[in-house]
Design a protein around this motif. Sequence first.
Motif, PDB file in Angstrom:
ATOM      1  N   ALA A  12       0.833  -1.205   0.000  1.00 29.23           N
ATOM      2  CA  ALA A  12       0.000   0.000   0.000  1.00 29.23           C
ATOM      3  C   ALA A  12       0.868   1.255   0.000  1.00 29.23           C
ATOM      4  CB  ALA A  12      -0.934  -0.005   1.210  1.00 29.23           C
ATOM      5  N   VAL A  13       1.920   1.248   0.791  1.00 33.67           N
ATOM      6  CA  VAL A  13       2.853   2.382   0.799  1.00 33.67           C
ATOM      7  C   VAL A  13       3.535   2.511  -0.560  1.00 33.67           C
ATOM      8  CG1 VAL A  13       4.923   3.349   1.870  1.00 33.67           C
ATOM      9  CG2 VAL A  13       3.218   2.185   3.278  1.00 33.67           C
ATOM     10  N   ALA A  14       3.904   1.374  -1.149  1.00 32.19           N
ATOM     11  CA  ALA A  14       4.570   1.395  -2.443  1.00 32.19           C
ATOM     12  C   ALA A  14       3.648   1.917  -3.542  1.00 32.19           C
ATOM     13  CB  ALA A  14       5.077   0.000  -2.798  1.00 32.19           C
ATOM     14  N   VAL A  15       2.340   1.659  -3.426  1.00 29.55           N
ATOM     15  CA  VAL A  15       1.387   2.227  -4.382  1.00 29.55           C
ATOM     16  C   VAL A  15       1.413   3.753  -4.298  1.00 29.55           C
ATOM     17  CG1 VAL A  15      -1.072   2.477  -4.910  1.00 29.55           C
ATOM     18  CG2 VAL A  15      -0.109   0.201  -4.537  1.00 29.55           C
ATOM     19  N   LEU A  16       1.388   4.286  -3.072  1.00 24.87           N
ATOM     20  CA  LEU A  16       1.480   5.744  -2.909  1.00 24.87           C
ATOM     21  C   LEU A  16       2.786   6.268  -3.499  1.00 24.87           C
ATOM     22  CD1 LEU A  16       0.118   6.218   0.732  1.00 24.87           C
ATOM     23  CD2 LEU A  16      -1.112   6.530  -1.423  1.00 24.87           C
ATOM     24  N   ASP A  17       3.883   5.570  -3.223  1.00 24.78           N
ATOM     25  CA  ASP A  17       5.176   5.991  -3.771  1.00 24.78           C
ATOM     26  C   ASP A  17       5.144   5.996  -5.291  1.00 24.78           C
ATOM     27  OD1 ASP A  17       6.251   6.236  -1.221  1.00 24.78           O
ATOM     28  OD2 ASP A  17       7.208   4.256  -1.243  1.00 24.78           O
ATOM     29  N   GLY A  18       4.565   4.943  -5.867  1.00 31.77           N
ATOM     30  CA  GLY A  18       4.563   4.814  -7.318  1.00 31.77           C
ATOM     31  C   GLY A  18       3.763   5.889  -8.020  1.00 31.77           C
ATOM     32  N   ILE A  19       2.746   6.418  -7.318  1.00 27.14           N
ATOM     33  CA  ILE A  19       1.929   7.488  -7.903  1.00 27.14           C
ATOM     34  C   ILE A  19       2.476   8.859  -7.531  1.00 27.14           C
ATOM     35  CG2 ILE A  19      -0.428   8.427  -8.007  1.00 27.14           C
ATOM     36  CD1 ILE A  19      -1.492   5.678  -7.440  1.00 27.14           C
ATOM     37  N   GLY A  20       3.439   8.897  -6.617  1.00 25.88           N
ATOM     38  CA  GLY A  20       4.047  10.160  -6.216  1.00 25.88           C
ATOM     39  C   GLY A  20       3.277  10.902  -5.145  1.00 25.88           C
ATOM     40  N   ILE A  21       2.647  10.155  -4.218  1.00 32.81           N
ATOM     41  CA  ILE A  21       1.850  10.752  -3.151  1.00 32.81           C
ATOM     42  C   ILE A  21       2.596  10.627  -1.832  1.00 32.81           C
ATOM     43  CG2 ILE A  21      -0.274  10.520  -1.800  1.00 32.81           C
ATOM     44  CD1 ILE A  21      -1.632   9.581  -4.382  1.00 32.81           C
ATOM     45  N   ASP A  22       2.827  11.758  -1.177  1.00 37.73           N
ATOM     46  CA  ASP A  22       3.543  11.752   0.102  1.00 37.73           C
ATOM     47  C   ASP A  22       2.642  11.355   1.265  1.00 37.73           C
ATOM     48  OD1 ASP A  22       5.973  12.530  -1.020  1.00 37.73           O
ATOM     49  OD2 ASP A  22       5.479  14.669  -0.848  1.00 37.73           O
ATOM     50  N   ARG A  23       1.417  11.922   1.313  1.00 41.06           N
ATOM     51  CA  ARG A  23       0.496  11.647   2.416  1.00 41.06           C
ATOM     52  C   ARG A  23      -0.901  11.484   1.848  1.00 41.06           C
ATOM     53  NH1 ARG A  23       0.387  15.726   7.081  1.00 41.06           N
ATOM     54  NH2 ARG A  23      -0.212  13.909   8.312  1.00 41.06           N
ATOM     55  N   ALA A  24      -1.662  10.585   2.455  1.00 40.71           N
ATOM     56  CA  ALA A  24      -3.004  10.304   1.959  1.00 40.71           C
ATOM     57  C   ALA A  24      -3.930   9.939   3.102  1.00 40.71           C
ATOM     58  CB  ALA A  24      -2.970   9.160   0.947  1.00 40.71           C
TER      59      ALA A  24
END
Length: 292
Positions: A82-94
Amino acid sequence: MHHFIDVAPGVRLWAEERGDATAPPLLLIMGAQASGMGWPDELVDALAVHHRVIRYDHRDTGRSPWAFDQQPYAVTDLARDAVAVLDGIGIDRAHIVGLSLGGMLAQLLIADHPERLLSATLMGTCALSTVPYTSPDGTRLAPEELPGIAPEVLEMWSRPVEDHGPEAELDRRVEHWRVLSGGQLPFDADYFRSLERAIIEHTGHHRTNTAHGSADSSGMLRTDELAATDVPTLVVSAPAEPVFPPPHPQHLAQAVRGARVVEIPGMGHALPRDVVGPLATAILGHTGAHGG
């Protein structure tokens, strides 16, 4: 917008975004053996009015790799995904919303990656904590003393899944949703058949597997971290919940520092059309109060 995101060597997960790319991001984390398409479009679209909504396929679901036998993993790896998905899309916080196993993964993120979260919403899950539950009359119960899974659900989960073709598999999945819905709201078989037909079309086949049930589930307790968190957390209480029935939500709210509870009338362990509006309102009220 669709993506394929590399989250580990040889593991590329499917993800989809909806909503304004400049809006506060919200990551939806589905339950065990469930594709991201299990989040109904009506709910995703309601959330996307105010958020950049991301849903994704866990390993061994949907368009993500089905390779547990060749490349086994632990449940905690799914949280790292899940963290890697955020990283892959370029999202720092969600903001994050987790259902069932997804609610457990969300707790792991609250505990292990609080700097990545704006808020968390947890539903249909249990606390990753050894903190006792204190009832309104002051009675204290250990987590293992809380009510268990409904016998009808256990009986269905114990049946072997045989392949009799896609229509028979749709029948089985609709019956599964009937059992998980809990019986307080009218059951719309056509709605769930349409949902599962779309999931099969998205996946490209109607096979099932038990990868998430076979994954190593050790090392998941986060008692101290949840008790000390500053992540704003909402716990959804579903009165018809047959998997983690009340008072599991109330126990979860006691285990997570500062968590509050909202009840969605009639809700079970499913997302029928009747709960989409109240659930979206609850989630958006929570995210709106915490940076979204």
